[in-house]
Design an enzyme around this catalytic site. Sequence first.
Site, PDB file in Angstrom:
ATOM      1  N   TRP A 230       0.852  -1.190   0.000  1.00  0.00           N
ATOM      2  CA  TRP A 230       0.000   0.000   0.000  1.00  0.00           C
ATOM      3  C   TRP A 230       0.885   1.236   0.000  1.00  0.00           C
ATOM      4  O   TRP A 230       1.848   1.310   0.771  1.00  0.00           O
ATOM      5  CB  TRP A 230      -0.925   0.051   1.224  1.00  0.00           C
ATOM      6  CG  TRP A 230      -1.640   1.381   1.257  1.00  0.00           C
ATOM      7  CD1 TRP A 230      -2.689   1.755   0.466  1.00  0.00           C
ATOM      8  CD2 TRP A 230      -1.306   2.523   2.056  1.00  0.00           C
ATOM      9  NE1 TRP A 230      -3.029   3.067   0.727  1.00  0.00           N
ATOM     10  CE2 TRP A 230      -2.205   3.559   1.695  1.00  0.00           C
ATOM     11  CE3 TRP A 230      -0.334   2.780   3.029  1.00  0.00           C
ATOM     12  CZ2 TRP A 230      -2.154   4.825   2.283  1.00  0.00           C
ATOM     13  CZ3 TRP A 230      -0.285   4.034   3.618  1.00  0.00           C
ATOM     14  CH2 TRP A 230      -1.197   5.043   3.250  1.00  0.00           C
TER      15      TRP A 230
ATOM     16  N   GLU B  75      -3.123  -2.774  -2.547  1.00  0.00           N
ATOM     17  CA  GLU B  75      -4.292  -2.239  -1.841  1.00  0.00           C
ATOM     18  C   GLU B  75      -4.724  -0.888  -2.413  1.00  0.00           C
ATOM     19  O   GLU B  75      -3.940   0.052  -2.498  1.00  0.00           O
ATOM     20  CB  GLU B  75      -3.938  -2.082  -0.354  1.00  0.00           C
ATOM     21  CG  GLU B  75      -5.081  -1.561   0.497  1.00  0.00           C
ATOM     22  CD  GLU B  75      -4.693  -1.431   1.965  1.00  0.00           C
ATOM     23  OE1 GLU B  75      -3.499  -1.600   2.302  1.00  0.00           O
ATOM     24  OE2 GLU B  75      -5.593  -1.142   2.785  1.00  0.00           O
TER      25      GLU B  75
ATOM     26  N   LYS C 266      -7.293   2.600  -2.565  1.00  0.00           N
ATOM     27  CA  LYS C 266      -7.875   3.548  -1.606  1.00  0.00           C
ATOM     28  C   LYS C 266      -8.520   4.692  -2.379  1.00  0.00           C
ATOM     29  O   LYS C 266      -8.044   5.058  -3.453  1.00  0.00           O
ATOM     30  CB  LYS C 266      -6.756   4.078  -0.679  1.00  0.00           C
ATOM     31  CG  LYS C 266      -7.249   4.850   0.516  1.00  0.00           C
ATOM     32  CD  LYS C 266      -6.128   5.051   1.537  1.00  0.00           C
ATOM     33  CE  LYS C 266      -6.654   5.819   2.744  1.00  0.00           C
ATOM     34  NZ  LYS C 266      -5.692   5.901   3.834  1.00  0.00           N
TER      35      LYS C 266
ATOM     36  N   ASP D 188      -9.629  -2.858   1.609  1.00  0.00           N
ATOM     37  CA  ASP D 188      -9.723  -2.373   2.982  1.00  0.00           C
ATOM     38  C   ASP D 188     -11.137  -1.823   3.170  1.00  0.00           C
ATOM     39  O   ASP D 188     -11.602  -1.013   2.356  1.00  0.00           O
ATOM     40  CB  ASP D 188      -8.661  -1.284   3.197  1.00  0.00           C
ATOM     41  CG  ASP D 188      -8.584  -0.803   4.634  1.00  0.00           C
ATOM     42  OD1 ASP D 188      -9.648  -0.424   5.183  1.00  0.00           O
ATOM     43  OD2 ASP D 188      -7.486  -0.776   5.204  1.00  0.00           O
TER      44      ASP D 188
ATOM     45  N   HIS E 110     -11.697   1.976   2.782  1.00  0.00           N
ATOM     46  CA  HIS E 110     -11.044   2.686   1.682  1.00  0.00           C
ATOM     47  C   HIS E 110     -11.952   3.093   0.534  1.00  0.00           C
ATOM     48  O   HIS E 110     -11.505   3.281  -0.586  1.00  0.00           O
ATOM     49  CB  HIS E 110      -9.894   1.840   1.128  1.00  0.00           C
ATOM     50  CG  HIS E 110      -8.677   1.931   1.970  1.00  0.00           C
ATOM     51  ND1 HIS E 110      -7.432   1.541   1.554  1.00  0.00           N
ATOM     52  CD2 HIS E 110      -8.506   2.387   3.232  1.00  0.00           C
ATOM     53  CE1 HIS E 110      -6.556   1.737   2.512  1.00  0.00           C
ATOM     54  NE2 HIS E 110      -7.182   2.248   3.550  1.00  0.00           N
TER      55      HIS E 110
ATOM     56  N   HIS F 262      -8.596  -6.232   4.339  1.00  0.00           N
ATOM     57  CA  HIS F 262      -8.198  -5.445   5.499  1.00  0.00           C
ATOM     58  C   HIS F 262      -9.474  -5.139   6.262  1.00  0.00           C
ATOM     59  O   HIS F 262     -10.272  -4.287   5.839  1.00  0.00           O
ATOM     60  CB  HIS F 262      -7.466  -4.166   5.087  1.00  0.00           C
ATOM     61  CG  HIS F 262      -5.998  -4.361   5.003  1.00  0.00           C
ATOM     62  ND1 HIS F 262      -5.098  -3.339   4.810  1.00  0.00           N
ATOM     63  CD2 HIS F 262      -5.245  -5.483   5.130  1.00  0.00           C
ATOM     64  CE1 HIS F 262      -3.865  -3.824   4.805  1.00  0.00           C
ATOM     65  NE2 HIS F 262      -3.924  -5.128   4.984  1.00  0.00           N
TER      66      HIS F 262
ATOM     67  N   ASP G  91     -12.250   8.905   8.691  1.00  0.00           N
ATOM     68  CA  ASP G  91     -11.198   7.998   9.148  1.00  0.00           C
ATOM     69  C   ASP G  91     -11.500   6.576   8.697  1.00  0.00           C
ATOM     70  O   ASP G  91     -12.626   6.105   8.848  1.00  0.00           O
ATOM     71  CB  ASP G  91     -11.069   8.034  10.671  1.00  0.00           C
ATOM     72  CG  ASP G  91     -10.044   7.013  11.143  1.00  0.00           C
ATOM     73  OD1 ASP G  91      -8.896   7.087  10.679  1.00  0.00           O
ATOM     74  OD2 ASP G  91     -10.406   6.118  11.923  1.00  0.00           O
TER      75      ASP G  91
ATOM     76  N   ASP H 170      -9.867   3.821   9.788  1.00  0.00           N
ATOM     77  CA  ASP H 170      -9.194   2.808  10.599  1.00  0.00           C
ATOM     78  C   ASP H 170      -9.644   2.734  12.050  1.00  0.00           C
ATOM     79  O   ASP H 170      -8.820   2.594  12.945  1.00  0.00           O
ATOM     80  CB  ASP H 170      -7.678   3.069  10.572  1.00  0.00           C
ATOM     81  CG  ASP H 170      -7.147   3.062   9.155  1.00  0.00           C
ATOM     82  OD1 ASP H 170      -7.123   1.990   8.551  1.00  0.00           O
ATOM     83  OD2 ASP H 170      -6.769   4.145   8.657  1.00  0.00           O
TER      84      ASP H 170
ATOM     85  N   ASP I 293      -6.815  -4.234  10.081  1.00  0.00           N
ATOM     86  CA  ASP I 293      -6.088  -2.988   9.834  1.00  0.00           C
ATOM     87  C   ASP I 293      -6.827  -1.815  10.468  1.00  0.00           C
ATOM     88  O   ASP I 293      -7.730  -1.247   9.861  1.00  0.00           O
ATOM     89  CB  ASP I 293      -5.905  -2.769   8.327  1.00  0.00           C
ATOM     90  CG  ASP I 293      -5.072  -1.519   8.057  1.00  0.00           C
ATOM     91  OD1 ASP I 293      -4.413  -1.033   8.992  1.00  0.00           O
ATOM     92  OD2 ASP I 293      -5.085  -1.026   6.910  1.00  0.00           O
TER      93      ASP I 293
HETATM   94  C1  RNT Z   1      -3.667   2.755   4.802  1.00  0.00           C
HETATM   95  C2  RNT Z   1      -3.800   1.316   4.449  1.00  0.00           C
HETATM   96  C3  RNT Z   1      -2.683   0.419   4.889  1.00  0.00           C
HETATM   97  C4  RNT Z   1      -2.135   0.785   6.263  1.00  0.00           C
HETATM   98  C5  RNT Z   1      -1.119  -0.178   6.816  1.00  0.00           C
HETATM   99  C6  RNT Z   1      -0.391   0.390   7.973  1.00  0.00           C
HETATM  100  O1  RNT Z   1      -4.767   3.486   4.492  1.00  0.00           O
HETATM  101  O2  RNT Z   1      -5.014   0.839   4.932  1.00  0.00           O
HETATM  102  O3  RNT Z   1      -3.081  -0.895   4.828  1.00  0.00           O
HETATM  103  O4  RNT Z   1      -3.153   0.951   7.196  1.00  0.00           O
HETATM  104  O5  RNT Z   1      -0.300  -0.629   5.835  1.00  0.00           O
HETATM  105 ZN    ZN Z   2      -5.404  -1.251   4.844  1.00  0.00          ZN
END
Ligand code: RNT
Ligand code: ZN
Length: 427
Positions: free
Chosen positions: A192, A233, A235, A266, A269, A293, A301, A303, A333
């Site tokens: 990523w 990955e 986003k 993710d 994302h 993820h 946000d 995460d 994640d």
């Molecule tokens: C970031 C991605 C990625 C990170 C990690 C730390 O938006 O989700 O996967 O969170 O690699």
């Molecule tokens: Zn991620």
Amino acid sequence: MFTAAEPELIQKRYEDARQQYALLAVDTEAALQTLSQTAISLHCWQGDDVRGFEVHQDAVSGGGIMSTGNYPGAAMDADTLRADAEKALALIPGPKRFNLHAIYAETEGQTVPRDQIGPQHFDKWMQWSRKMNLPLDFNPTFFAHPLANDGFTLSHPDQEIREFWVRHAIACRRIAAAMGQNQNCPCIINHWLPDGSKDQPIDRLGPRQRLLQSLEQVFSVDIPREYCRDAVECKLFGLGSEDYVVGSHEFYLCYTQTHPQMLCFDMGHFHPTETIHDKLSAVLLFQDELLLHVSRGVRWDSDHVVICNDDLQHLCQQIVRGNFLPRVHFALDFFDGSINRVGAWVVGTRATQKALLAALLEPTRILQSFEDSGDGAMKLALLEELKQYPLGAVWDWYCLQHNVPPGAAWIDNLIDYDRRVLKARIQ
Ligand code: RNT
Ligand code: ZN
């Protein structure tokens, strides 16, 4: 405070639950068997707010991601991070893996540039992996570095900078292969990068052309598939890359369709109202495997700590209903530095496992037959009634069998570790 019920009582409750599910032709034993074969990869970076252990690390921007909060006791070195992880792992039933980033290299106080790291810097992690019977996964770190400060890495206009990051990614793939060899099963390495722009770039094509070229270089190096599997990955936007992310969904969807690497979805994302569960049956129709993820987006946000919400349940339902379990890899994640970090790991992992268990306990055949006969209200009715079924009794039994505290009992262990260990650390 949360004394666990006596094992006999847990067993009795499970027996009742087993019969209740059996009336719907659901085999709880089979569900538990599948759950006990599904590994979840815990991400090391929840334990230290994605800081890593690099020496002489400049104060650099987060590179599109940032952990906020200053709850006491964040791990500041590898031994502490491992100790905290061991605490979390002991409170999570079933098979687990552990996911590292390149910045968690152990270099014995030496500054080792990221394009020169090697398997030797992960020796201790690999020893620990063997001791714990805990396979490792891996990630190159394309952020928190002076050469990432422009917001571009593999797609940077400067060729030298791009090449530095290409060398970094290749070094990481070699490390991943060493991990795979060490653990006798493939290490999943996820690429990523934060590359993107805050506001209206004129050139949206150039960075994507350069990223494509860089990826071709990174993956032109032959690394045995039996030891290392690569994922990329996508986003939609990040901090400081609100308007444009080079590695977008469309970019990587097309990339993985034409290249052997797998896609990583993710959960955080995409557009804030967009979920990923509907994407699985589309992508897995064309591709072999998928990295997930597991995360939770809250407003901007991506995460937050994972909880067992509708998004997660829908995701697990799709995986089970589509028979995709052997083709997906579960990695967590999220990062929250404002709460007990060990607790964050355990909450997120147990929530993921519970959502999966709920999906495995679904009477899919009955639901499907309602759908087939046009009985939509009956389908909805059963889906709603299932929410009152005794999932917790099956879960507690699973915990008991895997020697971890059932129900809320693990919170006592968390409080103890919080007071005795984390809060006692000098920050
Ligand atoms: C970031 C991605 C990625 C990170 C990690 C730390 O938006 O989700 O996967 O969170 O690699
Ligand atoms: Zn991620």
